[in-house]
Design a protein around this motif. Structure first.
Motif, PDB file in Angstrom:
ATOM      1  N   GLN A 197       0.953  -1.661   0.006  1.00 60.02           N
ATOM      2  CA  GLN A 197       0.202  -0.050  -0.177  1.00 60.02           C
ATOM      3  C   GLN A 197       0.446   1.465  -0.199  1.00 60.02           C
ATOM      4  N   ILE A 198       0.257   1.521  -1.278  1.00 56.31           N
ATOM      5  CA  ILE A 198       1.686   3.552  -1.366  1.00 56.31           C
ATOM      6  C   ILE A 198       0.740   4.481  -0.441  1.00 56.31           C
ATOM      7  N   GLU A 199       1.140   5.801  -1.334  1.00 58.04           N
ATOM      8  CA  GLU A 199       0.506   7.129  -1.202  1.00 58.04           C
ATOM      9  C   GLU A 199      -0.573   7.029  -1.757  1.00 58.04           C
ATOM     10  N   ASP A 200      -1.487   7.411  -1.505  1.00 55.50           N
ATOM     11  CA  ASP A 200      -2.827   8.604  -2.122  1.00 55.50           C
ATOM     12  C   ASP A 200      -3.837   6.995  -2.739  1.00 55.50           C
ATOM     13  N   ASP A 201      -3.434   5.830  -1.481  1.00 57.38           N
ATOM     14  CA  ASP A 201      -4.473   5.050  -0.740  1.00 57.38           C
ATOM     15  C   ASP A 201      -4.721   4.124  -1.980  1.00 57.38           C
ATOM     16  N   THR A 202      -3.468   3.997  -2.679  1.00 60.16           N
ATOM     17  CA  THR A 202      -3.378   2.894  -3.716  1.00 60.16           C
ATOM     18  C   THR A 202      -2.838   1.525  -3.077  1.00 60.16           C
ATOM     19  N   LEU A 203      -3.360   0.727  -4.099  1.00 60.56           N
ATOM     20  CA  LEU A 203      -3.028  -0.561  -3.666  1.00 60.56           C
ATOM     21  C   LEU A 203      -1.684  -0.779  -4.900  1.00 60.56           C
ATOM     22  N   HIS A 204       0.159  -0.980  -5.155  1.00 56.90           N
ATOM     23  CA  HIS A 204       0.566  -1.244  -6.015  1.00 56.90           C
ATOM     24  C   HIS A 204       0.894  -3.185  -5.960  1.00 56.90           C
ATOM     25  N   VAL A 205       0.864  -3.742  -7.184  1.00 57.64           N
ATOM     26  CA  VAL A 205       1.264  -5.018  -7.009  1.00 57.64           C
ATOM     27  C   VAL A 205       1.948  -5.647  -7.881  1.00 57.64           C
ATOM     28  N   THR A 206       3.563  -6.103  -7.913  1.00 56.12           N
ATOM     29  CA  THR A 206       3.718  -6.496  -8.947  1.00 56.12           C
ATOM     30  C   THR A 206       4.219  -8.395  -8.686  1.00 56.12           C
ATOM     31  N   LEU A 207       3.641  -9.153  -9.852  1.00 63.76           N
ATOM     32  CA  LEU A 207       3.764 -10.373 -10.280  1.00 63.76           C
ATOM     33  C   LEU A 207       5.219 -10.982 -10.429  1.00 63.76           C
ATOM     34  N   HIS A 208       5.268 -11.620 -10.112  1.00 68.97           N
ATOM     35  CA  HIS A 208       6.914 -12.608 -10.349  1.00 68.97           C
ATOM     36  C   HIS A 208       6.892 -13.537 -11.692  1.00 68.97           C
ATOM     37  N   GLY A 209       7.851 -14.478 -12.026  1.00 70.79           N
ATOM     38  CA  GLY A 209       7.389 -15.064 -12.525  1.00 70.79           C
ATOM     39  C   GLY A 209       9.178 -14.985 -12.773  1.00 70.79           C
ATOM     40  N   GLY A 210       9.818 -16.704 -12.346  1.00 67.11           N
ATOM     41  CA  GLY A 210      10.968 -16.853 -12.287  1.00 67.11           C
ATOM     42  C   GLY A 210      11.283 -18.087 -13.521  1.00 67.11           C
ATOM     43  N   GLY A 211      12.576 -18.673 -13.703  1.00 65.52           N
ATOM     44  CA  GLY A 211      12.590 -19.005 -14.811  1.00 65.52           C
ATOM     45  C   GLY A 211      12.597 -19.388 -16.113  1.00 65.52           C
ATOM     46  N   GLY A 212      11.142 -18.615 -16.331  1.00 62.47           N
ATOM     47  CA  GLY A 212      10.918 -17.465 -17.766  1.00 62.47           C
ATOM     48  C   GLY A 212       9.653 -17.674 -18.288  1.00 62.47           C
ATOM     49  N   THR A 213       9.213 -17.780 -16.644  1.00 63.38           N
ATOM     50  CA  THR A 213       7.686 -18.032 -16.196  1.00 63.38           C
ATOM     51  C   THR A 213       6.704 -16.792 -17.749  1.00 63.38           C
ATOM     52  N   GLU A 214       5.938 -17.389 -18.394  1.00 64.78           N
ATOM     53  CA  GLU A 214       4.878 -16.444 -19.128  1.00 64.78           C
ATOM     54  C   GLU A 214       4.366 -15.444 -18.353  1.00 64.78           C
ATOM     55  N   LEU A 215       4.325 -14.172 -18.376  1.00 65.90           N
ATOM     56  CA  LEU A 215       3.895 -13.204 -17.353  1.00 65.90           C
ATOM     57  C   LEU A 215       2.540 -12.232 -17.924  1.00 65.90           C
ATOM     58  N   PRO A 216       1.484 -12.777 -17.265  1.00 69.35           N
ATOM     59  CA  PRO A 216       0.569 -11.877 -18.124  1.00 69.35           C
ATOM     60  C   PRO A 216       0.501 -10.410 -18.714  1.00 69.35           C
TER      61      PRO A 216
END
Length: 449
Positions: free
Chosen positions: A240-259
């Motif tokens: 949770q960051i400024e401006d009442d915002t939720l910042h979301v980062t999805l991770h993928g390892g070993g070459g996993t395809e990201l959305p």
């Protein structure tokens, strides 16, 4: 004259966190500091091309926040006034680990979460207000100016006013991963420095969310589900960051395809063991899905060169860049600035650049191991036996964390660089880790209500 450079004028290449903290320190020691930045800098907290990773979750570790506060008094309060929340790491982090989720535990470890653009904006304004400092943006350093192969006397710059030279007694390369310093050093007759690269092929996909009117944020302030090779190739970090915002980062390892789009992002989030999928399903997207894959670790051995030109140092990602998943980069930049400050205070007006690079290598040594030991597990070729053993031990320690508050606190302090690595040799901790831990169901999650 001592074997070093007497500093009256300094040029810093790059206005990122490493460059700004270095400029802040130099302002206490030299008459003029010129910060040269390739980007046209925004007037407010906004992303810029030179920091593409700014769209993704960032973390300033506890030690980094402490050092930054020392050089920028009131920084935490200013960020808090801008909306950046402060919370206790053990009490408000939901850590979904392979062995379970630790119960909330008050650690007395205050953490502040914010976007990278907000932090840079505040630091940039603070630095620009310092009397010795001038910030020049929209200008690219094309080469070093020298007086023979052994001394750097400034930089050559191209920008809106054409080409010019800026003289300096000290040039600080803080230009990040895009640094041209290895090529410049070869042009000065030095051997090409060796660069070690560890690439786990980890990618990110990020976006921000706001809360619909009347909906309360989750009880946690940070949500972490780390990767682990090879069994856990998916993860996330949300804050949770400024401006009442939720910042979301999805991770993928070993070459996993990201959305790539909204539907894929939600489906990926729902495939995780953490509650992030259910959390974001009812929120309002505030940004597109942004991807990033330049996450390799790289360390250039400037400290091992046989010679080093007077009037030059390098720091930040220009020397040692980390996989951002471990949140070390900004904290290490702060520690390097502190090293520069201490060196200048000890040496007076003189700086031995070669000795500085050797000292900087010692500063980065342990963070480098913390990042690369787990990342080497993703490499397809076999890893060295010592690396494998270290990775095995760290995994066992992390598996102990959900069931052992003392291990949780020790690991958290190690992660945030406030604790000594020697704590890992505590016989009481070793006995608990090596004895193994009871596996808990991944659905057995303590309440954060």
């Amino acid at each position: 004259m001592p074997d070093g450079t007497r500093i009256g004028r300094a040029v810093v290449i790059g206005a990122g966190v490493a460059g700004l903290t270095a400029a802040r320190v130099l302002a206490d020691h030299v008459e003029t500091v010129t910060v040269v930045e390739r980007d046209t800098l925004p007037s407010g907290p906004a992303p810029r091309p030179g920091v593409p990773q700014a769209h993704h979750v960032h973390a300033l570790l506890a030690l980094g926040a402490e050092v930054m506060e020392g050089y920028f008094p009131g920084l935490r309060a200013e960020l808090e006034r801008a909306g950046a929340p402060v919370w206790d790491w053990g009490e408000r982090l939901c850590a979904v680990l392979p062995g379970g989720t630790p119960a909330p535990l008050r650690m007395g470890m205050p953490i502040q979460t914010f976007s990278r653009p907000l932090l840079e904006h505040v630091l940039r304004r603070r630095v620009a207000e310092l009397k010795p400092v001038t910030v020049v943006d929209g200008a690219t350093v094309t080469s070093l100016r020298t007086a023979g192969p052994g001394r750097v006397t400034g930089v050559r710059v191209t920008g809106g006013d054409g080409e010019e030279e800026i003289g300096a007694d000290l040039v600080v390369d803080a230009s990040g991963r895009s640094s041209h310093l290895p090529r410049w050093l070869v042009g000065l007759g030095l051997p090409s420095p060796r660069t070690t690269v560890v690439d786990a092929r980890i990618g990110y996909a990020s976006r921000t969310y706001t809360y619909p009117e009347g909906q309360s944020p989750p009880s946690w302030m940070g949500l972490l589900q780390p990767l682990r090779a090879p069994a856990f190739p998916k993860g996330c970090y949300a804050i949770q960051i400024e401006d009442d915002t939720l910042h979301v980062t999805l991770h993928g390892g070993g070459g996993t395809e990201l959305p790539r789009d909204e539907d894929e992002f939600l489906a990926y989030a729902r495939s995780l063991r953490s509650p992030i999928g259910d959390t974001i399903a009812s929120l309002t997207p505030a940004s597109p899905v942004r991807r990033y894959a330049r996450t390799l670790n790289s360390r250039t051995a400037y400290h091992r060169l046989p010679r080093w030109p007077h009037g030059l140092i390098a720091l930040g990602d220009a020397v040692c860049a980390f996989n951002p998943a471990y949140g070390q980069g900004m904290t290490v930049a702060a520690l390097e600035a502190r090293l520069l400050d201490r060196t200048l205070r000890r040496r007076g007006a003189f700086l031995d650049g070669h000795a500085f690079q050797r000292a900087l290598a010692r500063v980065t040594a342990f963070p480098w191991l913390m990042a690369t030991i787990p990342d080497r597990a993703w490499e397809r070729s076999g890893t060295a036996r010592a690396v494998g053993a270290a990775n095995w031990f760290m995994n066992r320690l992390i598996d102990t964390v959900p069931h052992d508050p003392r291990a949780y606190t020790t690991f958290s302090r190690l992660f945030h660089m406030t604790g000594s690595p020697a704590a890992l040799l505590d016989p009481r901790l070793l006995s608990r880790v090596l004895a193994g831990s009871r596996r808990r169901s991944t659905t057995d999650m303590p309440s954060f209500g």
